[in-house]
Write an enzyme that holds these catalytic residues in place. Structure first.
Site, short mmCIF file in Angstrom:
data_model
loop_
_atom_site.label_atom_id
_atom_site.label_comp_id
_atom_site.label_asym_id
_atom_site.label_seq_id
_atom_site.Cartn_x
_atom_site.Cartn_y
_atom_site.Cartn_z
CB CYS A 82 36.29 39.59 50.03
SG CYS A 82 35.34 41.07 49.63
CD GLU A 125 35.36 34.62 45.82
OE1 GLU A 125 35.66 35.60 45.10
OE2 GLU A 125 34.72 34.75 46.89
NE ARG A 172 35.22 39.55 41.30
CZ ARG A 172 34.71 40.64 41.86
NH1 ARG A 172 34.77 41.81 41.21
NH2 ARG A 172 34.15 40.61 43.06
NE ARG A 174 37.47 38.42 44.44
CZ ARG A 174 37.78 39.67 44.13
NH1 ARG A 174 38.97 39.96 43.61
NH2 ARG A 174 36.90 40.65 44.33
#
Length: 341
Positions: A82, A125, A172, A174
């Site tokens: 990420c 992801e 969170r 994503r």
């Protein structure tokens, strides 16, 4: 073969500590079999091995793995790093070079492996910053790459999924990419939105009092307060934060940094004798960092998940990982498609 007997073979790329795999195994049960794992970080490998007993070794740097070294598979799981796309980072994307690795282009290793093996599904992801990175061009390149390989690509880019709606008390967000091979792709794929926002920090804190080492020293606490005051005077919001147990945590971050953004008050400590070298003394306000086990719970890892390493490594690994219940919910939707082809 009857539908219920289907076994899907999966590979786990950029595996970290296996959060994505855990979510898929929860959804697919005995109908999924992991046949290949790649993770270059030796400490993440140790945690992974403590929790998954495979009869093959974890492969290292994916850029050094030839496509034909990967066994045939149906599902590709890939939580590519990420850092390259994170809003918290420099946002260099495809030009982000780190330790000789071009992190922003590591997804191309996913593409070349999937081009060779043509799996049924590719699942990725990433941080929500991927959506706006380089004015949307980064995500477009990723989607176009998979499209050109013969996949129909679905993302939740218009509705970022938030962990707090999936039974864990963490804010969170994503983005997830689900690519189905054209010959089995559904007309549409709807991402689950989550229906459990009831969990609070009080639901995941340790059952008994924790070591004094997690409690901040008076000197450090005062430093944090002065630091926050300076930033507030400049109109900035940066600083430590004590979260109420009736609330939820902010996102635990990649790399495990920023533990001071998720402090809590826990007044169960009775022995204030330091066990590490600190300046000042242990604060009497009950302010402490959350423990790695609490971070694991914030990510939806079960308590049976083994945390074998020192705290420093565990914070980093858990911050870099995924929220397991979110992955599981998406995997359930993917399973529905696969069971009908």
């Amino acid at each position: 073969m009857k539908a219920m007997e289907k076994i899907f073979k999966s590979i786990d790329l950029f595996a970290g500590i296996g959060g994505i795999r855990l979510g898929f195994e929860k959804a697919f049960g005995s109908q999924i079999e992991t046949v290949f794992v790649s993770e270059w970080d030796e400490f993440a490998q140790k945690t992974y091995k403590a929790n998954f007993k495979d009869d093959f070794e974890i492969a290292g740097d994916i850029t050094q793995i030839e496509e034909n070294e990967v066994p045939e598979f149906d599902i590709c799981l890939a939580g590519f790093p990420c850092q390259a796309f994170s809003l918290a980072g420099a946002r260099k994307g495809f030009d982000d070079d780190y330790k000789g690795l071009c992190r922003g282009t590591l997804f191309l290793d996913v593409a070349r492996i999937c081009e060779k093996h043509t799996p049924k599904v590719i699942f990725c992801e990433n941080v929500k910053g991927l959506v706006i990175h380089d004015k949307g061009r980064t995500l477009k390149i990723i989607k176009d790459t998979f499209t050109n390989l013969g996949y129909k690509v679905f993302t939740n880019q218009d509705t970022t999924l938030n962990s707090k709606n999936f039974g864990v008390p963490q804010n969170r967000e994503r983005i997830y990419i689900v690519a189905f091979r054209d010959d089995i792709a559904p007309e549409k794929f709807e991402f689950p939105q989550g229906n459990d926002n009831t969990k609070k920090l009080c639901d995941i804190i340790e059952e008994s009092s924790v070591s004094v080492k997690y409690y901040l020293s008076t000197t450090y606490l005062e430093t944090l307060r002065r630091h926050k005051a300076r930033h507030m005077a400049k109109g900035n919001g940066f600083g430590y934060e004590v979260r109420p147990l009736s609330g939820i945590a902010g996102a635990i971050v990649c790399g495990g940094m920023g533990r001071e953004r998720n402090l809590i008050v826990d007044d169960r400590l009775t022995d204030f004798t330091p066990v590490t070298h600190i300046k000042g003394e242990v604060n009497r306000e009950g302010i402490r960092k959350m423990t790695p086990r609490e971070w694991a719970r914030l990510q939806g890892f079960p308590d049976t998940y083994i945390l074998p390493l020192a705290d420093t490594h565990l914070y980093k690994q858990l911050g870099n990982s995924v929220t397991v219940p979110v992955i599981s919910a998406i995997a359930e939707k993917i399973k529905e498609v696969l069971m009908n082809v």
